[in-house]
Motif scaffolding. Structure first.
Motif, PDB file in Angstrom:
ATOM      1  N   GLN A 128     -10.944  -4.132   4.639  1.00 62.41           N
ATOM      2  CA  GLN A 128     -10.503  -3.768   5.981  1.00 62.41           C
ATOM      3  C   GLN A 128     -11.150  -4.677   7.030  1.00 62.41           C
ATOM      4  OE1 GLN A 128      -8.173  -1.533   6.552  1.00 62.41           O
ATOM      5  NE2 GLN A 128      -8.222  -1.643   8.788  1.00 62.41           N
ATOM      6  N   TRP A 183       0.808  -1.220   0.000  1.00 62.42           N
ATOM      7  CA  TRP A 183       0.000   0.000   0.000  1.00 62.42           C
ATOM      8  C   TRP A 183       0.846   1.277   0.000  1.00 62.42           C
ATOM      9  CZ3 TRP A 183       1.200   2.883   4.258  1.00 62.42           C
ATOM     10  CH2 TRP A 183       1.759   2.204   5.349  1.00 62.42           C
ATOM     11  N   THR A 196      -3.888   3.358   4.593  1.00 62.78           N
ATOM     12  CA  THR A 196      -3.469   2.350   3.616  1.00 62.78           C
ATOM     13  C   THR A 196      -4.263   2.437   2.316  1.00 62.78           C
ATOM     14  OG1 THR A 196      -5.003   0.748   4.602  1.00 62.78           O
ATOM     15  CG2 THR A 196      -2.746   0.789   5.436  1.00 62.78           C
ATOM     16  N   TYR A 220      -3.414  -0.616  11.008  1.00 64.18           N
ATOM     17  CA  TYR A 220      -3.506   0.705  10.403  1.00 64.18           C
ATOM     18  C   TYR A 220      -4.936   0.987   9.946  1.00 64.18           C
ATOM     19  CZ  TYR A 220       1.594   0.999  10.232  1.00 64.18           C
ATOM     20  OH  TYR A 220       2.917   1.051  10.564  1.00 64.18           O
ATOM     21  N   SER A 273      -7.888   2.431   7.534  1.00 65.48           N
ATOM     22  CA  SER A 273      -8.054   2.330   6.080  1.00 65.48           C
ATOM     23  C   SER A 273      -7.759   3.638   5.362  1.00 65.48           C
ATOM     24  CB  SER A 273      -9.482   1.873   5.754  1.00 65.48           C
ATOM     25  OG  SER A 273     -10.430   2.786   6.296  1.00 65.48           O
ATOM     26  N   PHE A 307       0.171  -4.440   7.526  1.00 67.49           N
ATOM     27  CA  PHE A 307      -0.927  -3.565   7.928  1.00 67.49           C
ATOM     28  C   PHE A 307      -0.994  -3.386   9.448  1.00 67.49           C
ATOM     29  CE2 PHE A 307      -2.047  -5.246   3.803  1.00 67.49           C
ATOM     30  CZ  PHE A 307      -2.588  -4.151   3.147  1.00 67.49           C
TER      31      PHE A 307
END
Length: 243
Positions: free
Chosen positions: A165, A92, A158, A153, A155, A144
């Motif tokens: 998610q 990402w 990322t 993390y 959304s 993540f």
């Protein structure tokens, strides 16, 4: 008569020579390589067939890759294809969602794939069909998770859609339950007083002083005098149940 016979004989000899030379020419033609001239329509159809065959081969390779990583999605993160596309950075990092204006939206889209339709700029997980969220795909889940706090993390950082998610959160919880991912426990300072039997929260609670003296729980309750008519109505109503 003799002159006519001579003419006939000369004609026959010439015809035999011509027939022999023609046969030799035919044998030479048979020995030569044959070249066929194709029409433009045939050439065009042949090009179309080659393009269709190349497309079929590419589709077959894509389906083979999907089937290869479907049962073992963690193998894709160790493949050369993944290293050429992402390198050592998370999936990402270089993603940027197209949006109007300079300020990005506060929430990501609900989903990138609705039925057979894919949005123009899908999220980092939906854009690559080989990336599959699974609780055993630990290397993908670690990308993540913050290494400092251990939290997943958001959304908005990322760029992952809300559908993916939710899958990420469930996979992280399942991986931690099965011991595949570590999780941090907050430090609590131990004090002997909090865990002793003499503490007020652990010891027996003494009875209230009002019950020991025989007085009512509420002081104002003893001052109330009920109405005799209302008491008579209640006794008449519940006469069958009173003893």
């Amino acid at each position: 008569m003799a002159a006519s016979m001579r003419i006939i004989r000369s004609f026959c000899t010439k015809s035999t020579l011509i027939s022999q030379s023609f046969r030799q020419y035919q044998s030479c033609l048979l020995r030569l390589p044959v070249r066929t001239v194709q029409s433009p329509a045939a050439l065009q159809s042949r090009c179309f067939c080659k393009a269709a065959s190349l497309q079929d081969e590419a589709a077959a390779q894509a389906t083979e890759a999907l089937s290869r990583y479907k049962d073992r999605p963690w193998d894709y993160l160790e493949s050369e294809e993944y290293m050429e596309k992402y390198g050592s950075s998370p999936v990402w990092v270089n993603y940027r969602r197209n949006h109007k204006g300079g300020i990005p939206p506060q929430k990501t889209r609900k989903t990138c794939i609705r039925g057979d339709k894919i949005c123009g700029n899908p999220c980092p997980i939906c854009r690559d069909p080989n990336i599959i969220i699974h609780h055993q795909n630990v290397k993908l889940l670690q990308q993540f998770i913050s290494p400092h706090t251990g939290m997943v993390y958001d959304s908005t950082r990322t760029g992952v859609c809300l559908k993916q998610q939710k899958k990420l959160d469930k996979a992280v919880v399942m991986a931690r339950d099965q011991g595949l991912l570590p999780f941090q426990i907050p430090y609590v300072d131990f004090s002997r007083e909090d865990y002793s039997n003499s503490h007020d929260a652990v010891g027996s609670t003494p009875p209230p002083p009002s019950l020991l003296s025989g007085s009512s729980w509420y002081t104002w309750y003893s001052e109330i005098t009920p109405d005799d008519q209302e008491v008579a109505k209640v006794k008449k109503m519940y006469k069958a149940y009173l003893k």
